[in-house]
Write a protein that holds these residues in place. Sequence first.
Motif, PDB file in Angstrom:
ATOM      1  N   HIS A  75      11.786  10.960 -14.120  1.00  0.00           N
ATOM      2  CA  HIS A  75      11.175   9.684 -13.770  1.00  0.00           C
ATOM      3  C   HIS A  75      10.407   9.078 -14.945  1.00  0.00           C
ATOM      4  O   HIS A  75       9.564   8.198 -14.741  1.00  0.00           O
ATOM      5  CB  HIS A  75      10.252   9.865 -12.569  1.00  0.00           C
ATOM      6  N   VAL A 239      18.528  14.673  -6.968  1.00  0.00           N
ATOM      7  CA  VAL A 239      17.545  13.756  -7.561  1.00  0.00           C
ATOM      8  C   VAL A 239      18.167  12.401  -7.840  1.00  0.00           C
ATOM      9  O   VAL A 239      17.631  11.348  -7.467  1.00  0.00           O
ATOM     10  CB  VAL A 239      16.949  14.365  -8.843  1.00  0.00           C
ATOM     11  N   THR A 242      19.104  10.552  -4.554  1.00  0.00           N
ATOM     12  CA  THR A 242      17.932   9.958  -3.909  1.00  0.00           C
ATOM     13  C   THR A 242      17.465   8.719  -4.663  1.00  0.00           C
ATOM     14  O   THR A 242      17.113   7.696  -4.059  1.00  0.00           O
ATOM     15  CB  THR A 242      16.796  10.994  -3.846  1.00  0.00           C
ATOM     16  N   GLU A 243      17.471   8.796  -6.002  1.00  0.00           N
ATOM     17  CA  GLU A 243      17.078   7.647  -6.818  1.00  0.00           C
ATOM     18  C   GLU A 243      18.037   6.483  -6.610  1.00  0.00           C
ATOM     19  O   GLU A 243      17.613   5.315  -6.546  1.00  0.00           O
ATOM     20  CB  GLU A 243      17.050   8.056  -8.294  1.00  0.00           C
TER      21      GLU A 243
END
Length: 280
Positions: A75, A239, A242-243
Amino acid sequence: MLSIVSIFIGLILLIFVSLSLHVKELAQPLLFADLKCIMYGKFLYVPLVAMYNWFIASVAIERALVACSSNYGLHDSRCRSIIASIVIIIICSLSSLPGVFTVRQNQSAELRPVQCMNFTPLGYILFRTVTRIHVFAFYLLYIIMNIVVLGHLFRHRRRFVDADSLPTQVYLILRKHRDFFIPYLVQTLSQLPSTIMDFIMTCSMAYTSLAARLAIVFVILQTLPFIITFYLYIYLSPVYWTEFLHSSPIGKCLMKMKKKTRTAFHYKTIKDNNLSEMRY
């Protein structure tokens, strides 16, 4: 960028392979030969494949840094990714320059279909060198990143679970982190046969029916990773998936559709239960 490049590569392969099967039926086959030379042989397809390879290598480097260093995270700012993408696009686009300045021009009309790759000696050396760098450097870098990540995960697992055997631990790591290792395996199985064939092919082998059939099979294998790029690099990673669902317009739309479907199904279930209770 990886998905966008893969879409363009898939479209180019689909168009030119389909037209090549019916080249004799085209009104201007020589024009098709020139178009194939410009787009497929030199200035579009080859740089796109190089971009695709180096974008994959960039993903591998990013994941290796995230796994092995506490200074990097998924992130973090996208500034590094944007700069790396711009550099890759510029370098891969410039790799087609040997096809501009080092081609023989004094060719007869009979050799027009093969004039596309008729380099001067210097041009041929440059073309093969650049092509091998884009192919083998990408493979080498990706293998190194896989080994680095696998070694880091193996050491991390040995700290907590030391009772399992080495094959068992490696299997569990590969299974849990399949989003990192499966894309490399797919890339290897799909592109390596065509790469080997390019280096062992001779003039006597090129005009045989076996070589033609193998070429078709290998082109299909090459197309496979471009078709399932989204699955390999987004869906397999929890990850990234989901992003994608929470950040991209398409993902948000899918989330809204899923929510509406779940709500409608919930209301329908409640309604059916109420009707059943009223009957009894």
